[in-house]
Design a protein around this motif. Structure first.
Motif, PDB file in Angstrom:
ATOM      1  N   MET A 129      -5.001   4.135   1.147  1.00  0.00           N
ATOM      2  CA  MET A 129      -5.892   4.245   2.921  1.00  0.00           C
ATOM      3  C   MET A 129      -6.272   2.513   3.066  1.00  0.00           C
ATOM      4  O   MET A 129      -6.458   2.714   4.501  1.00  0.00           O
ATOM      5  N   ILE A 130      -5.735   1.964   1.811  1.00  0.00           N
ATOM      6  CA  ILE A 130      -5.824   0.115   2.636  1.00  0.00           C
ATOM      7  C   ILE A 130      -5.471   0.537   3.742  1.00  0.00           C
ATOM      8  O   ILE A 130      -5.184  -0.411   4.053  1.00  0.00           O
ATOM      9  N   TYR A 131      -4.404   1.155   3.733  1.00  0.00           N
ATOM     10  CA  TYR A 131      -3.419   0.439   4.825  1.00  0.00           C
ATOM     11  C   TYR A 131      -3.903   0.595   6.552  1.00  0.00           C
ATOM     12  O   TYR A 131      -4.468  -0.370   7.304  1.00  0.00           O
ATOM     13  N   PRO A 132      -4.139   1.458   6.544  1.00  0.00           N
ATOM     14  CA  PRO A 132      -5.001   2.023   7.802  1.00  0.00           C
ATOM     15  C   PRO A 132      -6.133   2.044   7.968  1.00  0.00           C
ATOM     16  O   PRO A 132      -6.681   1.392   8.745  1.00  0.00           O
ATOM     17  N   ALA A 133      -7.138   1.024   6.902  1.00  0.00           N
ATOM     18  CA  ALA A 133      -8.679   0.272   7.159  1.00  0.00           C
ATOM     19  C   ALA A 133      -8.022  -0.817   7.994  1.00  0.00           C
ATOM     20  O   ALA A 133      -8.869  -1.235   8.008  1.00  0.00           O
ATOM     21  N   SER A 134      -6.827  -1.357   7.047  1.00  0.00           N
ATOM     22  CA  SER A 134      -6.521  -2.364   7.527  1.00  0.00           C
ATOM     23  C   SER A 134      -6.529  -2.833   9.059  1.00  0.00           C
ATOM     24  O   SER A 134      -7.099  -3.545   9.753  1.00  0.00           O
ATOM     25  N   THR A 138       0.931  -1.084  -0.453  1.00  0.00           N
ATOM     26  CA  THR A 138       0.021   0.167  -0.300  1.00  0.00           C
ATOM     27  C   THR A 138       1.073   1.240   0.201  1.00  0.00           C
ATOM     28  O   THR A 138       1.234   1.601  -0.980  1.00  0.00           O
ATOM     29  N   ALA A 184      -8.445  -0.807  10.940  1.00  0.00           N
ATOM     30  CA  ALA A 184      -9.565  -0.681  11.530  1.00  0.00           C
ATOM     31  C   ALA A 184     -10.677  -2.225  11.338  1.00  0.00           C
ATOM     32  O   ALA A 184     -11.660  -2.571  12.233  1.00  0.00           O
ATOM     33  N   MET A 185      -9.388  -3.111   9.949  1.00  0.00           N
ATOM     34  CA  MET A 185     -10.872  -4.262  10.335  1.00  0.00           C
ATOM     35  C   MET A 185     -10.893  -5.225  10.688  1.00  0.00           C
ATOM     36  O   MET A 185     -11.050  -5.955  11.624  1.00  0.00           O
ATOM     37  N   THR A 206      -8.171 -10.629   6.635  1.00  0.00           N
ATOM     38  CA  THR A 206      -7.300  -9.136   6.424  1.00  0.00           C
ATOM     39  C   THR A 206      -6.893  -9.058   5.385  1.00  0.00           C
ATOM     40  O   THR A 206      -6.355  -8.579   4.548  1.00  0.00           O
ATOM     41  N   CYS A 254      -6.024   5.992  -3.457  1.00  0.00           N
ATOM     42  CA  CYS A 254      -6.958   4.645  -3.063  1.00  0.00           C
ATOM     43  C   CYS A 254      -5.973   3.627  -1.903  1.00  0.00           C
ATOM     44  O   CYS A 254      -7.074   2.566  -1.220  1.00  0.00           O
TER      45      CYS A 254
END
Length: 580
Positions: free
Chosen positions: A561-566, A114, A568-569, A534, A558
């Protein structure tokens, strides 16, 4: 009374505590722990840099150059993460401490796919033209003498700046997804066993029964990881051979375009290496080579010229276009008609690429049989100069590749070639050996420090190692991807992103294989469902991005943004969905 084995282990632990140079992190205050964390992180960062620098030196050794990028760099680049995974599971409290290794593995994989991906797109971005293609070449209709690839310089337009990558990115993405499914070998059985033993981790007995039931799957997973690891190395080695041959072919094509050599001159060494088989008449007949490698070299060399002579771009050569070919090869008169008839094997009235290759091979082979042909200069082909095919879209890449060849270290330039090779090998061995030793020494105490941070902050060690470990162990890959991208060519962008995909494949095979081995040896139960989901989901998302030929800056944002979203996931899956 403790058993002999327990007493021996306790005695060894006492000796290690007495003579170890590393401080027990449990006795440190938070400021002291922060200082030690920075020290260990810096050492691991420098160690990964030493490994990378030593591997790159081997590019100057012809015997090793073909396997450095495909084998040496990926393996040694995965050593820091692999060692953190290994040492996290070798302590007394392996079931808890292994969360540090899982965090390092997950954080490394997701961070490399990412953050460097975004930085590479940002660093390598160029302007995107009205046709939706990145402008790596000066447009034919521009009169601006100050034209630049990124116009205006420094612009950050999300949709009108981006990069173009080659088909290798899509190919590597497929292998990355395949290797990501290795996580599921134990995940599916573990999900079933958790229902059979619902009291784990509260009940030590049920945890032991669950680990016994899952143990065979961890062994299968370790074997599967090893198999795909070897397959990955083989595939990358073959790709490196093809890339090396492509570069050699590109140089030949560039020489022909510059009118430095003709088709006859290029074909000459191929024909001399190819063993001609005598016919019944005793004459040597120039048969097409059965060796697929030789045939591919021939096809790659001739393809740009077939495209040039095919002036109407219909994928075939007609009789008028054929006359230009023969003119360049020094043929005149009625012989041209008979040659066309011989080449048109299916009597379609046109010559397709396969027939064109066979024609050139056969025609040049007959010339090679003449005693006088071998004494002509490499630039001769009859009495007529060669026609120059138009440049390809990737001419800028070809020029960049030629100018970006690896340079000899300044202190070795004045030495003899033999002495240069000897010192390069010794220096590379020293750098890689020193880096590997530092990794082996500091990975175990680094795991202890990250685990202690989790205890002090009251959070899982997974989150600490997920965020911190990758920046210590994988910083060199991040910098390297950005540096490659700054060259602003399609080929260097392809190299930058394919390196990141390769790092993910190594984590999915080499590092995960070590993890499976630790789970099997230490009889651990699998409690990493949220992390597994994840990791697999992120790699599937990245695969959907990898199929793109053009990546805009918005696409890169986009991906970032996957890095912080992961993170949180993982938290949502554990704390809201109730997954372990």
């Amino acid at each position: 009374i403790p058993s002999r084995e327990v007493r021996g282990a306790e005695a060894m632990a006492g000796i290690m505590e007495t003579y170890t140079p590393f401080v027990d992190p449990s006795i440190l205050t938070n400021p002291q722990l922060l200082f030690i964390t920075l020290v260990y992180g810096l050492v691991l960062f420098k160690a990964s840099g030493l490994i990378s620098d030593g591997s790159e030196l081997l590019l100057l050794v012809p015997a090793f150059a073909g396997i450095v990028g495909s084998v040496v760099l990926p393996v040694l680049g995965a050593v820091p993460d692999g060692m953190m995974v290994l040492f996290s599971g070798l302590g007394n409290d392996a079931q808890t401490q292994v969360a540090v290794g899982v965090g390092a593995l997950a954080g490394s994989t997701i961070m490399l796919l990412t953050m460097p991906w975004f930085l590479a797109i940002m660093g390598g971005r160029v302007s995107i033209g009205p046709n939706g293609e990145p402008q790596y070449k000066r447009p034919a209709n521009t009169s601006n003498p100050n034209w630049q690839k990124l116009d205006p310089p420094g612009t950050f337009h999300l949709c009108k700046t981006g990069v173009r990558v080659g088909p290798l990115i899509k190919k590597n993405a497929r292998f990355m997804v395949l290797t990501s499914f290795l996580f599921l070998i134990i995940q599916f059985p573990s999900s079933y066993e958790e229902r059979v033993y619902p009291k784990c981790p509260g009940s030590a007995k049920e945890c032991r029964l669950q680990s016994d039931s899952e143990r065979i799957y961890s062994l299968i997973g370790a074997v599967a990881c090893a198999a795909l690891f070897m397959l990955y190395l083989y595939v990358q080695y073959r790709q490196s051979e093809e890339e090396t041959q492509k570069k050699a072919t590109d140089k030949v094509v560039a020489a022909i375009r510059a009118n430095e050599v003709t088709l006859a001159g290029v074909m000459k060494p191929l024909l001399q290496e190819h063993q001609q088989e005598p016919t019944s008449s005793g004459m040597a007949e120039p048969l097409m080579p059965k060796n697929s490698k030789v045939r591919k070299i021939l096809e790659d060399t001739l393809r740009p010229f077939f495209a040039y002579y095919d002036r109407d771009k219909n994928g075939s050569i007609d009789q008028i276009e054929f006359q230009f070919i023969m003119h360049d090869l020094g043929e005149k008169g009625q012989n041209i008609k008979s040659l066309f008839a011989d080449a048109d094997s299916d009597n379609s009235g046109v010559i397709e690429f396969r027939e064109f290759v066979e024609l050139i091979w056969k025609h040049m082979g007959k010339k090679a049989a003449r005693p006088s042909w071998g004494r002509t200069s490499s630039k001769e082909a009859g009495d007529v100069p060669a026609m120059q095919p138009p440049p390809d879209d990737d001419d800028d890449d070809l020029e960049a590749d030629e100018s970006d060849e690896d340079e000899m270290p300044e202190d070795l330039v004045d030495l003899s070639p033999a002495e240069q090779q000897r010192r390069i090998k010794m220096r590379a061995l020293w750098l890689m050996g020193s880096g590997t030793i530092l990794v082996l020494l500091f990975s175990d105490p680094a795991v202890d420090v990250l685990g202690q941070w989790g205890k002090n902050l009251g959070i899982s060690p997974f989150y600490v190692s997920f965020v911190l470990a990758p920046f210590a162990s994988n910083a060199s890959e991040l910098v390297a991807a950005y540096s490659y991208a700054l060259k602003k060519t399609s080929s260097t962008m392809t190299i930058a992103l394919s390196t990141l995909e390769g790092a993910a494949c190594m984590n999915n095979t080499f590092c995960l294989g070590i993890f499976y081995f630790v789970v099997y040896i230490k009889k651990l139960y699998w409690s990493f469902t949220a992390e597994t989901v994840t990791i697999v989901v992120v790699q599937l998302l990245m695969a959907t991005q990898a199929v793109r030929k053009v990546h805009t800056l918005l696409n890169g944002l986009c991906v970032l943004m996957i890095y912080p979203a992961s993170i949180a996931m993982v938290w949502i899956l554990e704390n809201i969905c109730g997954l372990d």
